[in-house]
Design an enzyme around this catalytic site. Structure first.
Site, PDB file in Angstrom:
ATOM      1  N   GLU A 144      11.138   6.122   0.848  1.00 43.96           N
ATOM      2  CA  GLU A 144      11.599   5.710  -0.493  1.00 43.96           C
ATOM      3  C   GLU A 144      12.414   6.822  -1.147  1.00 43.96           C
ATOM      4  O   GLU A 144      12.082   8.002  -1.020  1.00 43.96           O
ATOM      5  CB  GLU A 144      10.378   5.376  -1.381  1.00 43.96           C
ATOM      6  CG  GLU A 144       9.758   4.043  -1.037  1.00 43.96           C
ATOM      7  CD  GLU A 144       8.719   3.595  -2.058  1.00 43.96           C
ATOM      8  OE1 GLU A 144       8.860   3.913  -3.250  1.00 43.96           O
ATOM      9  OE2 GLU A 144       7.758   2.932  -1.665  1.00 43.96           O
TER      10      GLU A 144
ATOM     11  N   SER B  12       0.838  -1.207   0.000  1.00 47.79           N
ATOM     12  CA  SER B  12       0.000   0.000   0.000  1.00 47.79           C
ATOM     13  C   SER B  12       0.865   1.246   0.000  1.00 47.79           C
ATOM     14  O   SER B  12       1.248   1.749  -1.053  1.00 47.79           O
ATOM     15  CB  SER B  12      -0.965  -0.025   1.187  1.00 47.79           C
ATOM     16  OG  SER B  12      -0.268  -0.078   2.425  1.00 47.79           O
ATOM     17  N   ARG B  13       1.200   1.767   1.183  1.00 50.82           N
ATOM     18  CA  ARG B  13       2.071   2.928   1.324  1.00 50.82           C
ATOM     19  C   ARG B  13       3.078   2.648   2.432  1.00 50.82           C
ATOM     20  O   ARG B  13       2.735   2.114   3.483  1.00 50.82           O
ATOM     21  CB  ARG B  13       1.257   4.187   1.668  1.00 50.82           C
ATOM     22  CG  ARG B  13       0.329   4.649   0.546  1.00 50.82           C
ATOM     23  CD  ARG B  13       1.119   5.247  -0.625  1.00 50.82           C
ATOM     24  NE  ARG B  13       0.248   5.766  -1.667  1.00 50.82           N
ATOM     25  CZ  ARG B  13      -0.174   5.094  -2.722  1.00 50.82           C
ATOM     26  NH1 ARG B  13       0.201   3.835  -2.869  1.00 50.82           N
ATOM     27  NH2 ARG B  13      -0.952   5.652  -3.618  1.00 50.82           N
TER      28      ARG B  13
ATOM     29  N   HIS C 287       8.986  -1.169  -5.229  1.00 52.75           N
ATOM     30  CA  HIS C 287       7.731  -0.509  -5.601  1.00 52.75           C
ATOM     31  C   HIS C 287       7.279  -0.940  -7.004  1.00 52.75           C
ATOM     32  O   HIS C 287       7.092  -0.127  -7.908  1.00 52.75           O
ATOM     33  CB  HIS C 287       7.897   1.014  -5.545  1.00 52.75           C
ATOM     34  CG  HIS C 287       6.595   1.736  -5.320  1.00 52.75           C
ATOM     35  ND1 HIS C 287       6.508   2.892  -4.586  1.00 52.75           N
ATOM     36  CD2 HIS C 287       5.329   1.472  -5.737  1.00 52.75           C
ATOM     37  CE1 HIS C 287       5.254   3.330  -4.566  1.00 52.75           C
ATOM     38  NE2 HIS C 287       4.517   2.472  -5.264  1.00 52.75           N
ATOM     39  N   ILE C 288       7.076  -2.243  -7.166  1.00 50.81           N
ATOM     40  CA  ILE C 288       6.748  -2.789  -8.484  1.00 50.81           C
ATOM     41  C   ILE C 288       5.343  -3.390  -8.542  1.00 50.81           C
ATOM     42  O   ILE C 288       5.041  -4.169  -9.442  1.00 50.81           O
ATOM     43  CB  ILE C 288       7.781  -3.852  -8.925  1.00 50.81           C
ATOM     44  CG1 ILE C 288       7.879  -4.982  -7.887  1.00 50.81           C
ATOM     45  CG2 ILE C 288       9.145  -3.212  -9.158  1.00 50.81           C
ATOM     46  CD1 ILE C 288       8.677  -6.188  -8.363  1.00 50.81           C
ATOM     47  N   ALA C 289       4.479  -3.014  -7.591  1.00 51.22           N
ATOM     48  CA  ALA C 289       3.147  -3.631  -7.558  1.00 51.22           C
ATOM     49  C   ALA C 289       2.372  -3.430  -8.850  1.00 51.22           C
ATOM     50  O   ALA C 289       1.618  -4.298  -9.276  1.00 51.22           O
ATOM     51  CB  ALA C 289       2.346  -3.093  -6.375  1.00 51.22           C
ATOM     52  N   SER C 290       2.550  -2.288  -9.504  1.00 48.87           N
ATOM     53  CA  SER C 290       1.816  -2.026 -10.748  1.00 48.87           C
ATOM     54  C   SER C 290       2.605  -2.423 -11.992  1.00 48.87           C
ATOM     55  O   SER C 290       2.170  -2.151 -13.117  1.00 48.87           O
ATOM     56  CB  SER C 290       1.453  -0.537 -10.838  1.00 48.87           C
ATOM     57  OG  SER C 290       2.624   0.256 -10.973  1.00 48.87           O
TER      58      SER C 290
END
EC number: 1.1.1.29
Length: 386
Positions: free
Chosen positions: A302, A272-273, A320-323
């Site tokens: 980050e 999430s964050r 940060h590769i969730a998307s």
């Protein structure tokens, strides 16, 4: 004088000047802008994060709109520069906009776009991937193998957790949290406990129906429970995935005290964050509890990690590769471009920013609307009737 930034120009004679602060996946977004008489300038400078000064230089004296990234600081200075250059639109290539001062954008009459509606499944898939990788210690085993340490099968070598029959906890059962829950329940026959301010009726019906299916086929049915508090989830779940929004109430939602509530062999996943977790407290908890594991895609500061996190064998960390699936990232680029284009052309705002399939259908022209403008109401922008 500062050295000019490297740029790539498409359709040099276009009427409207649109700047992208980074190259983005795919080419459809470029073609859609060109087809509507836009000159597209893409910054190709080999620099991960552009400074405010860099972006001011890209905006220049005339700019109709900018497509930017969540790593950039979009506040008073940049919106003032964009407004002065005649610009009326900025879009993040992201669903989040924590990097944007919306009040400053409103002050200068700049529409702020984002890209929801394309990240649900791909983000949930990464959360599921981190869950399985942590449970089965896949990254540790991979490093062991590559290090030439494997001498033969052993009974205790990288023993992890079986997911079947355990309880998965979800904090924040919105679109992404519910998608993740469905994957873990159906994929691994896990029971569900969730906490959300709102009842996740569709998710509950899904788990109930799947439980009935399993029972009809002679298997143990899965169950669901809506927790009355977040702490209830932390105490009862074997695996917990965080999917809340980030605001003052969720900053350091998982802290030292709440980590202590969790089971000694629990798994904590966060896509999430970053600031939802007190990262310093997490490092200490990982050190003190070697069978506790974490899977993290986002971080408190980050692109940096808190000291010690990188050394934790019981933590899986990814950048940060969730998307980061091809379809999603290309869709995000398309939506960001159409947000800017729509404002330039005076289009109304799409009525449901989470239903964006018409904009992503490559076999037809996108609707004459802005897919998602977060400050549309503040700017008094009309809503599409399409």
């Amino acid at each position: 004088m500062a050295k000019p930034l490297q740029i790539e120009v498409w359709n040099p004679s276009g009427k409207y000047r649109v700047v992208s602060t980074k190259p983005m996946p795919g080419s459809r977004w470029i073609n859609l802008l060109i087809q509507q008489d836009c000159r597209v300038e893409i910054c190709t400078q080999n620099k991960t994060i552009l400074s405010v000064e860099d972006i001011i230089a890209l905006i220049g004296d005339k700019c109709d709109g900018v497509i930017g990234q969540l790593t950039e600081d979009w506040g008073e200075t940049l919106f003032s520069a964009l407004s002065k250059a005649g610009g009326k639109a900025f879009s993040n290539m992201a669903v989040g906009y924590n990097n944007v001062d919306v009040d400053a954008a409103n002050k200068y009459g700049v529409a702020i776009g984002n890209t929801p509606g394309v990240l649900t499944e791909t983000t949930a898939e990464l959360a599921a991937s981190l869950s399985v990788a942590a449970a089965r210690r896949i990254v540790e085993a991979d490093e062991f193998m590559r290090g030439g340490l494997y001498e033969g099968w052993l009974p205790h070598l990288f023993v992890g957790n079986l997911l079947k029959g355990q309880t998965v906890g979800v904090i924040g059962a919105g679109r992404i949290g519910s998608a993740y829950a469905r994957m873990m329940v159906e994929g691994f026959k896990m029971n569900l406990i969730y906490y959300d301010l709102y009842q996740a009726t569709r998710l509950e019906k899904f788990v109930t129906a799947y439980g009935q299916f399993l029972k009809a086929n002679g298997e143990q049915p899965v169950t669901w429970k809506r927790a009355s508090t977040m702490d209830e989830v932390l105490r009862e779940a074997d695996m917990i995935s965080l999917h809340p929004v980030l605001d003052k109430t969720t900053y350091h939602l998982v802290n030292k005290e709440r980590l202590a509530m969790m089971k000694k062999e629990a798994i904590l996943v966060n896509c999430s964050r970053g600031p939802v977790i007190d990262e310093v407290a997490l490092v200490e908890h990982l050190k003190a509890n070697p069978m506790f594991r974490a899977g993290l895609d986002v971080f408190e500061d980050e692109p940096y990690m808190k000291p010690g996190l990188a050394d934790m064998k019981n933590a899986i960390v990814v950048p940060h590769i969730a998307s980061a699936s091809k379809w999603t990232r290309e869709g995000m680029a398309t939506l960001a471009a159409l947000n800017v284009l729509g404002k330039i052309k005076g289009y109304p705002i799409w009525s449901n920013p989470n239903s964006v399939e018409p904009f992503l259908n490559e076999n037809s022209s996108p609707p004459a609307a802005c897919p998602s403008i977060v400050n549309a109401k503040a700017l008094g922008l009309p809503v599409s009737k399409l």
